[in-house]
Motif scaffolding. Structure first.
Motif, short mmCIF file in Angstrom:
data_model
loop_
_atom_site.label_atom_id
_atom_site.label_comp_id
_atom_site.label_asym_id
_atom_site.label_seq_id
_atom_site.Cartn_x
_atom_site.Cartn_y
_atom_site.Cartn_z
N ARG B 112 -36.47 -49.75 72.65
CA ARG B 112 -36.91 -48.89 71.42
C ARG B 112 -38.16 -49.43 70.82
O ARG B 112 -38.30 -50.73 70.63
CB ARG B 112 -35.65 -48.85 70.49
CG ARG B 112 -36.14 -48.13 68.99
CD ARG B 112 -34.89 -48.25 68.18
NE ARG B 112 -35.19 -47.69 66.82
CZ ARG B 112 -34.25 -46.79 66.23
NH1 ARG B 112 -32.84 -46.85 66.61
NH2 ARG B 112 -34.56 -46.47 65.06
N VAL B 113 -39.03 -48.62 70.70
CA VAL B 113 -40.33 -48.93 69.89
C VAL B 113 -40.42 -48.63 68.44
O VAL B 113 -40.11 -47.34 68.37
CB VAL B 113 -41.41 -48.39 70.81
CG1 VAL B 113 -42.86 -49.11 70.16
CG2 VAL B 113 -41.52 -49.00 72.21
N GLU B 114 -40.44 -49.39 67.66
CA GLU B 114 -40.79 -48.95 66.31
C GLU B 114 -42.13 -49.27 65.62
O GLU B 114 -42.43 -50.44 65.53
CB GLU B 114 -39.65 -49.72 65.22
CG GLU B 114 -39.27 -49.00 64.12
CD GLU B 114 -38.59 -47.60 64.20
OE1 GLU B 114 -37.93 -47.52 64.96
OE2 GLU B 114 -38.89 -46.80 63.34
N PRO B 115 -42.83 -48.39 65.15
CA PRO B 115 -44.21 -48.91 64.63
C PRO B 115 -44.03 -49.34 63.06
O PRO B 115 -42.97 -48.98 62.56
CB PRO B 115 -44.99 -47.39 64.50
CG PRO B 115 -44.12 -46.49 64.44
CD PRO B 115 -42.58 -46.84 65.13
N TYR B 116 -44.84 -50.15 62.62
CA TYR B 116 -44.69 -50.54 61.32
C TYR B 116 -46.36 -50.53 60.72
O TYR B 116 -47.14 -50.75 61.22
CB TYR B 116 -44.22 -52.04 61.11
CG TYR B 116 -44.89 -53.26 62.00
CD1 TYR B 116 -46.11 -53.66 61.21
CD2 TYR B 116 -44.84 -53.44 63.24
CE1 TYR B 116 -47.10 -54.82 61.93
CE2 TYR B 116 -45.65 -54.57 63.59
CZ TYR B 116 -46.70 -55.41 63.19
OH TYR B 116 -47.45 -56.15 63.79
N ASP B 117 -46.20 -50.56 59.22
CA ASP B 117 -47.45 -50.87 58.65
C ASP B 117 -47.19 -52.39 57.97
O ASP B 117 -48.38 -53.22 58.02
CB ASP B 117 -47.59 -49.95 57.31
CG ASP B 117 -47.59 -48.39 57.63
OD1 ASP B 117 -48.61 -48.30 58.53
OD2 ASP B 117 -46.83 -47.65 57.37
N THR B 118 -46.09 -52.42 57.69
CA THR B 118 -45.67 -53.87 57.13
C THR B 118 -44.56 -54.52 58.10
O THR B 118 -43.57 -53.61 58.20
CB THR B 118 -45.46 -54.31 55.72
OG1 THR B 118 -46.63 -53.67 54.89
CG2 THR B 118 -45.31 -55.46 55.36
N LEU B 119 -44.66 -55.90 58.50
CA LEU B 119 -43.49 -56.33 59.13
C LEU B 119 -42.95 -57.67 58.60
O LEU B 119 -43.82 -58.21 58.04
CB LEU B 119 -44.13 -56.55 60.59
CG LEU B 119 -42.94 -57.38 61.48
CD1 LEU B 119 -41.85 -56.11 61.81
CD2 LEU B 119 -43.57 -57.93 62.82
N LEU B 120 -41.67 -57.60 58.44
CA LEU B 120 -40.98 -58.57 57.79
C LEU B 120 -40.28 -59.57 58.85
O LEU B 120 -39.15 -58.93 59.38
CB LEU B 120 -40.25 -58.40 56.51
CG LEU B 120 -39.34 -59.34 56.06
CD1 LEU B 120 -40.01 -60.60 55.61
CD2 LEU B 120 -38.49 -58.70 54.86
N ILE B 121 -40.37 -60.64 58.88
CA ILE B 121 -39.52 -61.64 60.25
C ILE B 121 -38.49 -62.30 59.16
O ILE B 121 -39.01 -63.08 58.40
CB ILE B 121 -40.46 -62.28 60.73
CG1 ILE B 121 -41.55 -61.73 61.53
CG2 ILE B 121 -39.77 -63.11 61.86
CD1 ILE B 121 -42.72 -62.47 62.30
N ALA B 122 -37.42 -62.07 59.48
CA ALA B 122 -36.33 -62.81 58.68
C ALA B 122 -35.23 -63.29 59.89
O ALA B 122 -33.93 -62.73 59.58
CB ALA B 122 -35.80 -61.91 57.59
N THR B 123 -35.57 -64.05 60.53
CA THR B 123 -34.80 -64.49 61.79
C THR B 123 -34.02 -65.48 61.82
O THR B 123 -33.16 -65.84 62.57
CB THR B 123 -35.57 -64.34 63.17
OG1 THR B 123 -36.74 -65.27 62.91
CG2 THR B 123 -35.94 -63.08 63.50
#
Ligand code: SRM
Ligand SMILES: Cc1cc2nc3c(=O)[nH]c(=O)nc-3n(C[C@H](O)[C@H](O)[C@H](O)COP(=O)(O)OP(=O)(O)OC[C@H]3O[C@@H](n4cnc5c(N)ncnc54)[C@H](O)[C@@H]3O)c2cc1C
Ligand code: SF4
Ligand code: FES
Lengths: 118, 839
Positions: B112-123
């Protein structure tokens, strides 16, 4: 690439409440301390009194008691405590991800002075 | 750019929301989303990817779930309805595999591919697995998510035993849970103190004792060598010292590492964690990161409180009113029911830091606060954490505490209880006459006051006259306050206390160690209310000796509490080198020993070798790193340590005696050798010297020794308490005996009496001066059994002491005490700066 900090190995090479030494070619030996509270400090391994090897003293709190004549030296400032007067150079140290780093320039500074003196 | 194809009214009213994609459905990721929604619910179209196939839950409550105190449903933070209500798309069980910054898309494992304007990494973080052999076996689990808990519960159903590697917060919570679930639990911890990053030695000791009393086995200083396998499954853990502990399940809880792989692979700046600025923005302005995966101003966090602060700053930034996060001070609590433990800030001591310690052994309480430049900088509380939040608040705000300094340790209610109460003396003055001061002996304030009024002007006098503070001593402070109140400066300074860390004298401490069966230095400090957390260079060696003497064979020597000479088993010299004195029994030697010594002198370039005043040879100028090799060579020739460095038996000097000397009356040489074989290796309050002279001409100088024997025709005169040194003291005659066997017996008994009664660093001469020769004689001879019993105790203790410390070191024990970390070569020829490390 040579970083500003010298990696001298993992923290657990020093048992809490004790110190180990780093020889510096042509310069002053360094004592690296680990307190019971797991704070790390490095000093030139020579007591301001008569150059006793501080690495061999008893460490309590942030203080080491010199093995030769029992002066108490602060591990954070290198100053003699109580009525005694004198100070030993502190080597900037940092711990990152379980490893100990010493500031290279400080080590070199103490070796350079010594080389000139020699 | 293409113009929009349609341009209708609705689109103009609500511009298409920016697409926010969150990687990580954990505590920080969801909290950040909550904070954003609170500020501007319409701003973003939000999609959250979570690797775990479930909704967002409170990770810290996994411990109570494991312990059976909570169910999973109780710990869910946001259920499915929350995602729906807020228009959030949750993609759970489908981790992101890649971030493509060029196209601003993320790609999930499913494709699955999901485009973003803002990405938040909280891994978040990944648990560290120590890479020992067997670490990948089935049955080795970590403690991070619900699946891990399920794995542990499955194992616990079958009973059996569990090993938890790591005695930090997580490890201890896992151990607690598994033990409540019926497993036999062993915790292996590399460091000497549990939770050493959050606790000091004193609190760590109390915690260990409490967990042990609950049936867990806690092994500190335990270094895992390998996970043992049987039939393709974990079967146990082997330690580096060879011990094997059986286990049906092994939980690794040795630490966490920020989960940075995704960010790193995408070319975002990463050090230990993903680098973020004060607004949680990474090196790519369209990518934010928050939680345990980030590194902010050099710090990575492993607790939730900082995450909340980060999430606020992140949401402020993401909704257009940036505030900024400046870092957090953290506090720790352990979630093990029935154990109250709190720590915060910096309690490493150091320059200008002042410790205030309160201990109450009866209530199992230890409180320590650290004050520096009038501010509270750290706190450790064990047993009562009610004031934890108050201290933490003072600490975070950096408030000036000088006005409440006196009452600080007693907690908020007391310290803020008004001017009068803030002074402990005033607090005591305010107590009513029938208030109990000493719980052990039931002594009221009125009685203590009357005792002082009746002439008791010192702590000791009060103790002996009305028994207040004479037992456990926890009310010593109160009695001292009463003395100060009533007598002001006239309080007599009584029997010197051991050191400034305690109000007890050496005698008190020795007596209480035995009476209360105290077995370790931190335990003594706790039970006897030490006013410092770790003691000092005077009390630590003394306590180490007292414990060693009280519990032979059981007490484990504390090397770091020993002076350098005893730690290094050699005498330090003014230039930092060491001198080495091998034992020469009774001053006798032979060609083999002499040859070995000569060889060592040459091989190690020893600048001097000299005959000592103790009838043996001293090799000078040996470097600490050469000591083990020197000892190995001396051992090979049959020689052992001469303990020329120890508070222990030094030498037994002898003279020629009846075998050769024309005046000799007995075999003084042979007797000296026998005595040395009986007494070598023992630890004493101070050094101890013996001599045997073959006749009253006394060529072995037996009359200035701690124990001297003068042979006469009719037998042996036994002399004690002699001393050379600054203050010369000749011996006193103790008794006269007829046979060598009697000499040996009385010698052993006398040494044991001295070992059990003298103060640390008190030689026999000052000891006898203090207690009187009559008391020593009474101790030995009043009870006809005393000599036998004392001698038996000495021999029992010797059965553990007579192993040559040099041999162990020569075989590689404690190499860290001898080897340098390495050598730094700033002026090396090939590489400008190199570090050679010893392996
Ligand atoms: C090596 C030796 C001198 C020598 O070359 O002969 C010696 C050397 C030291 N003596 Fe000694 N004493 C030596 C025999 C003596 C003797 C003679 C004897 O034992 O017959 C005495 C007088 C007898 C006595 O002890 O009562 C002696 C009385 C002292 C004293 C004073 C003790 C006292 O109770 O007042 C000290 C200081 C102290 O221990 O605090 C001392 C301390 C020392 C120290 C440990 C000083 C120090 O703290 O560093 C010296 C260590 C040097 C080294 O590294 O080896 N030394 N010292 C002798 C070692 C004997 C041995 O084989 O083990
Ligand atoms: C058993 C236990 C007890 C604890 N007790 C306490 C305590 O008492 N007090 C305290 O302050 N802290 C405690 N903590 C620590 C606390 O839980 C963490 O600080 C907190 O959970 C960190 O939040 P986070 O969002 O950064 O990481 P997490 O909560 O771990 O969230 C990260 C999420 O990201 C997911 N993820 C990772 N990679 C991907 C990917 N590629 N794609 C999609 N999803 C991904 C993970 O599966 C995880 O669900 C405890 C932790 C544990 C495990
Ligand atoms: S007499 Fe003094 S100088 Fe000589 S060895 Fe003894 S302590 Fe050292
Ligand atoms: S050399 Fe350190 S106290 Fe004398």
């Amino acid at each position: 690439m040579i970083g500003a900090w010298l990696d001298i190995g993992p923290v657990d090479q020093i048992t809490p409440g004790s110190a180990r030494t780093l020889k510096v070619q042509g310069g002053e030996e360094i004592a690296v301390f680990r307190t019971e509270g797991n704070q790390f400090h490095a000093l030139v391994n020579a007591c301001p009194h008569k150059r006793g090897p501080l690495s061999q003293g008893i460490v309590h709190g942030g203080v080491v008691t010199c093995p030769l004549h029992n002066w108490n030296i602060s591990l954070t400032s290198g100053e003699a405590l109580g009525d005694d007067k004198g100070c030993v150079p502190v080597i900037p140290l940092r711990v990152d991800a379980g490893r100990i780093y010493l500031l290279r320039s400080a080590l070199v500074a103490h070796s350079a002075t010594d080389l000139r003196a020699a | 750019m293409n113009a929009p194809l349609t341009f209708d009214e609705t689109a103009r009213k609500t511009p298409p929301a920016e697409r926010l994609v969150v990687i990580g459905n954990g505590m920080a990721g969801c909290r950040a989303v909550e904070e954003i929604l609170e500020r501007d619910p319409a701003r973003y179209a939000i999609t959250i990817f979570g690797a775990e196939p479930r909704v967002n839950y409170n990770r810290i409550m996994l411990s109570p779930v494991l312990a059976g105190e909570k169910a999973f449903d109780d710990i869910v933070i946001n259920d499915l309805a929350w995602y729906d209500d807020n228009g959030i798309t949750l993609v759970s069980g489908d981790p992101i595999a890649q971030i493509d910054r060029a196209t601003q898309t993320v790609i999930a494992r499913s494709g699955r591919v999901e485009p973003y304007d803002t990405l938040l990494i909280a891994t978040g973080s990944d648990p560290v697995v120590i890479p020992v052999p067997g670490s990948k076996l089935p049955g080795v689990v970590t403690f991070r998510d619900l699946d891990d808990v399920d794995r542990m519960l499955l194992a616990a159903q079958k009973g059996g035993s569990a090993v938890v590697i790591g005695g930090g917060l997580l490890g201890l919570e896992a151990a607690h849970g598994l033990s409540l679930r019926g497993m036999t639990v062993t915790v292996l911890h590399l460091m000497p103190t549990l939770m050493e990053r959050q606790l000091d030695e004193a609190a760590g000791f109390l915690l260990k004792a409490e967990l042990e009393s609950r049936g867990q086995t806690i092994l500190t200083g335990a270094d895992t060598a390998e996970i043992v396998e049987k039939d393709g499954h974990v079967a146990g853990v082997r330690l580096k010292d060879g011990r094997v502990i059986d286990a049906d399940i092994v939980v690794m809880a040795v630490g966490i590492r920020p989960a940075t792989q995704l960010a790193k692979a995408a070319g975002i700046d990463v050090e230990r964690g993903i680098l973020v600025d004060d607004h949680m923005v990474t090196s790519d302005p369209t990518v934010l990161a928050v939680g345990e995966c980030v590194q902010h101003r050099g710090a990575c966090y492993g607790l939730v409180a900082p995450l909340w602060d980060m999430c606020r700053a992140l949401a402020d930034h993401a909704t257009g009113s940036p505030s900024g996060y400046t870092g957090s001070v953290t506090a720790t609590k352990l979630k093990v029911s029935g154990i109250d433990l709190f720590s915060a800030g910096d309690f490493s001591g150091g320059e200008g830091a002042e410790d205030i310690v309160m201990r109450d052994a009866a209530r199992g309480l230890y409180k320590r606060v650290v004050v520096k430049a009038d501010k509270l900088v750290g706190a450790v509380l064990y047993g009562d954490t009610a004031d934890g939040n108050w201290y933490f608040d003072l600490l975070k705000k950096g408030e000036d505490v000088s006005s409440i300094r006196e009452g600080l340790i007693f907690g908020q209610a007391f310290a803020l209880g008004g001017g009068a109460l803030a002074d402990p003396n005033a607090a005591v003055a305010a107590l009513s006459d029938d208030a109990e001061i000493c719980g052990c002996n039931g002594v009221s304030k009125g009685k203590v006051v009357a005792t002082i009024a009746g002439g008791a002007c010192s702590l000791d006098a009060v103790r002996s006259q009305c028994k207040a503070s004479a037992s456990c001593g926890s009310c010593t402070g109160l009695v001292e306050s009463l003395l100060a109140l009533m007598l002001g400066d006239d309080v007599a300074q009584t029997a010197r206390t051991m050191c400034k860390c305690t109000s007890f004298t050496h005698d008190d401490v020795r007596r209480l160690i035995v009476e209360k069966s105290l077995r370790a230095i931190p335990q003594v400090m706790q039970e006897l209310h030490w006013s410092t957390p770790e003691g000092c260079a005077s009390c630590r060696p003394a306590l180490n000796y007292y414990l060693l003497c009280a519990w032979p064979g059981e007490y484990e020597d504390d090397q770091k509490s020993r002076f350098v000479n005893e730690r290094m088993h050699a005498n330090i010299q003014k230039d930092g080198t060491y001198s080495v004195v091998p034992r020469m029994w009774g001053g006798l030697t032979n060609p083999r020993e002499l040859r070995a010594i000569a060889d060592v002198v040459e091989k190690f370039n020893a600048p001097m070798v000299k005959v000592t005043g103790g009838q043996r040879l001293d090799i000078f100028g040996i470097k600490k790193e050469d000591l083990p090799a020197v000892w190995a060579d001396l051992n090979a020739a049959g020689m052992v340590s001469g303990h020329a460095y120890g508070k222990s038996l030094r030498t037994v000097k002898t003279c020629v005696g009846s075998e050769w000397c024309r005046f000799g009356t007995q075999d003084s040489t042979g007797l000296g050798v026998k005595i040395e074989h009986m007494t070598w290796g023992s630890w004493m309050p101070h050094k101890f010297k013996i001599a045997v002279s073959g006749c009253p001409r006394n060529c072995a100088e037996a009359t200035i020794k701690d124990f001297g024997v003068i042979c006469v025709d009719s037998g042996y005169e036994l002399m004690v308490g002699g001393n050379g040194g600054i203050k010369l003291r000749g011996t006193d005659l103790l008794c006269k005996v007829e046979t060598e066997a009697q000499v040996m017996q009385v010698c052993a008994a006398f040494i044991q009496l001295y070992r059990e009664q003298a103060h640390y660093l008190e030689r026999t001469a000052p000891w006898i001066e203090r207690v009187g020769l009559d008391a020593v004689k009474a101790g030995l001879f009043d009870d006809p059994q005393a000599v036998t019993e004392l001698a038996a105790r000495f021999r029992f203790s010797q059965s553990f002491c007579q192993d040559d410390p040099w041999a162990k070191r020569a075989a590689g024990d404690r190499a860290d005490l001898h080897q340098h970390i390495g050598e730094f070569r700033p002026h090396g020829t090939e590489m400008p700066t190199t570090l050679e490390t010893a392996s």
